[in-house]
Design an enzyme around this catalytic site. Structure first.
Site, short mmCIF file in Angstrom:
data_model
loop_
_atom_site.label_atom_id
_atom_site.label_comp_id
_atom_site.label_asym_id
_atom_site.label_seq_id
_atom_site.Cartn_x
_atom_site.Cartn_y
_atom_site.Cartn_z
N ASP A 35 0.85 -1.19 0.00
CA ASP A 35 0.00 0.00 0.00
C ASP A 35 0.89 1.24 0.00
O ASP A 35 1.89 1.31 0.72
CB ASP A 35 -0.93 -0.01 1.22
CG ASP A 35 -2.08 0.95 1.08
OD1 ASP A 35 -3.23 0.49 0.95
OD2 ASP A 35 -1.83 2.18 1.09
N ILE A 36 0.51 2.23 -0.80
CA ILE A 36 1.32 3.44 -0.95
C ILE A 36 1.27 4.30 0.32
O ILE A 36 2.15 5.15 0.54
CB ILE A 36 0.84 4.24 -2.19
CG1 ILE A 36 1.93 5.12 -2.76
CG2 ILE A 36 -0.43 5.02 -1.90
CD1 ILE A 36 1.62 5.67 -4.13
N ASN A 92 -12.74 -3.15 2.77
CA ASN A 92 -13.62 -1.99 2.91
C ASN A 92 -14.62 -2.03 1.75
O ASN A 92 -14.23 -2.20 0.59
CB ASN A 92 -12.80 -0.69 2.84
CG ASN A 92 -11.90 -0.53 4.05
OD1 ASN A 92 -12.23 -0.97 5.14
ND2 ASN A 92 -10.75 0.11 3.85
N GLY A 98 -15.01 3.57 3.94
CA GLY A 98 -13.65 3.99 3.62
C GLY A 98 -13.13 3.46 2.30
O GLY A 98 -11.96 3.66 1.98
N GLN A 99 -13.98 2.80 1.50
CA GLN A 99 -13.49 2.32 0.21
C GLN A 99 -13.29 3.50 -0.73
O GLN A 99 -14.20 4.33 -0.89
CB GLN A 99 -14.47 1.31 -0.41
CG GLN A 99 -13.89 0.64 -1.66
CD GLN A 99 -14.81 -0.40 -2.27
OE1 GLN A 99 -15.95 -0.61 -1.82
NE2 GLN A 99 -14.32 -1.07 -3.31
N HIS A 105 -10.26 -5.45 -3.40
CA HIS A 105 -8.92 -5.61 -2.83
C HIS A 105 -9.03 -5.99 -1.37
O HIS A 105 -9.87 -5.48 -0.63
CB HIS A 105 -8.07 -4.34 -2.99
CG HIS A 105 -8.72 -3.10 -2.47
ND1 HIS A 105 -9.65 -2.40 -3.18
CD2 HIS A 105 -8.55 -2.42 -1.30
CE1 HIS A 105 -10.04 -1.35 -2.47
NE2 HIS A 105 -9.39 -1.34 -1.32
N HIS A 107 -6.99 -5.77 2.10
CA HIS A 107 -5.86 -5.21 2.84
C HIS A 107 -5.34 -6.32 3.77
O HIS A 107 -6.13 -6.94 4.49
CB HIS A 107 -6.30 -4.06 3.75
CG HIS A 107 -6.84 -2.85 3.04
ND1 HIS A 107 -6.11 -1.70 2.87
CD2 HIS A 107 -8.05 -2.61 2.47
CE1 HIS A 107 -6.85 -0.79 2.25
NE2 HIS A 107 -8.03 -1.32 2.00
P1 AMP Z 1 -9.66 1.45 0.15
O1 AMP Z 1 -9.65 2.79 0.84
O2 AMP Z 1 -10.09 0.30 1.00
O3 AMP Z 1 -10.40 1.53 -1.17
O4 AMP Z 1 -8.14 1.11 -0.17
C1 AMP Z 1 -7.43 1.68 -1.23
C2 AMP Z 1 -6.00 1.66 -0.82
O5 AMP Z 1 -5.22 1.84 -1.98
C3 AMP Z 1 -5.59 2.74 0.17
O6 AMP Z 1 -5.09 2.14 1.36
C4 AMP Z 1 -4.51 3.53 -0.58
O7 AMP Z 1 -3.45 3.95 0.26
C5 AMP Z 1 -4.05 2.53 -1.61
N1 AMP Z 1 -3.48 3.07 -2.82
C6 AMP Z 1 -3.95 4.11 -3.55
N2 AMP Z 1 -3.17 4.31 -4.63
C7 AMP Z 1 -2.19 3.37 -4.59
C8 AMP Z 1 -1.07 3.06 -5.41
N3 AMP Z 1 -0.80 3.75 -6.54
N4 AMP Z 1 -0.26 2.05 -5.05
C9 AMP Z 1 -0.50 1.35 -3.91
N5 AMP Z 1 -1.55 1.58 -3.10
C10 AMP Z 1 -2.38 2.59 -3.42
#
Ligand code: AMP
Ligand code: ZN
Length: 119
Positions: A35-36, A92, A98-99, A105, A107
């Site tokens: 995760d970024i 999520n 929080g999605q 995906h 986590h």
């Molecule tokens: P959600 O909020 O459950 O939809 O999770 C989306 C996740 O994607 C968040 O934890 C972000 O930090 C992560 N995210 C967004 N952009 C990227 C990216 N380019 N590379 C890796 N993770 C990312």
């Protein structure tokens, strides 16, 4: 069509390689990457290569691939050595939960104490 790549989807772009990611595992059907914006010492996302908007939609449409995602989440935990201390797999679902990325995906979070119930 369900499962087809979506031009405006960030995670479809990670699957295709158009957006870079720190990939830790890949199978025929899944990709796992860091995760970024990590929320724990280990924070890896496991995604299906096919596009579905959330985990439940994936499970309804392609249950075998949903199982692949869950199994890979466990493999990530084992490789990251958070399986012994405990970890959390989170889907999520919906903006109220929080999605922010509407490509299914999981986590995988661990490496620190995790509160229950989550916020
Ligand atoms: P959600 O909020 O459950 O939809 O999770 C989306 C996740 O994607 C968040 O934890 C972000 O930090 C992560 N995210 C967004 N952009 C990227 C990216 N380019 N590379 C890796 N993770 C990312
Ligand atoms: Zn997608």
């Amino acid at each position: 069509m369900a499962g087809e790549p979506q031009a405006d989807c960030l995670f479809c772009k990670i699957v295709s390689g158009d957006v870079p990611a720190t990939v830790v595992r890949e199978t025929d059907t899944t990709v796992a990457f860091r995760d970024i914006n990590p929320q724990a010492p280990t924070h890896v996302l496991v995604i299906p290569k096919v596009h579905h908007p959330d985990g439940a939609s994936l499970a309804a449409a392609e249950p075998a691939i949903a199982a692949d995602v869950l199994r890979e989440a466990g493999e990530v935990a084992r490789e990251e050595k958070i399986d012994a201390t405990g970890y959390r797999i989170v889907f999520n679902t919906g903006s109220g939960a929080g999605q922010t990325v509407f490509h299914a995906h999981a986590h995988v979070l661990g490496g620190r104490g995790l509160q229950w119930p989550p916020g």
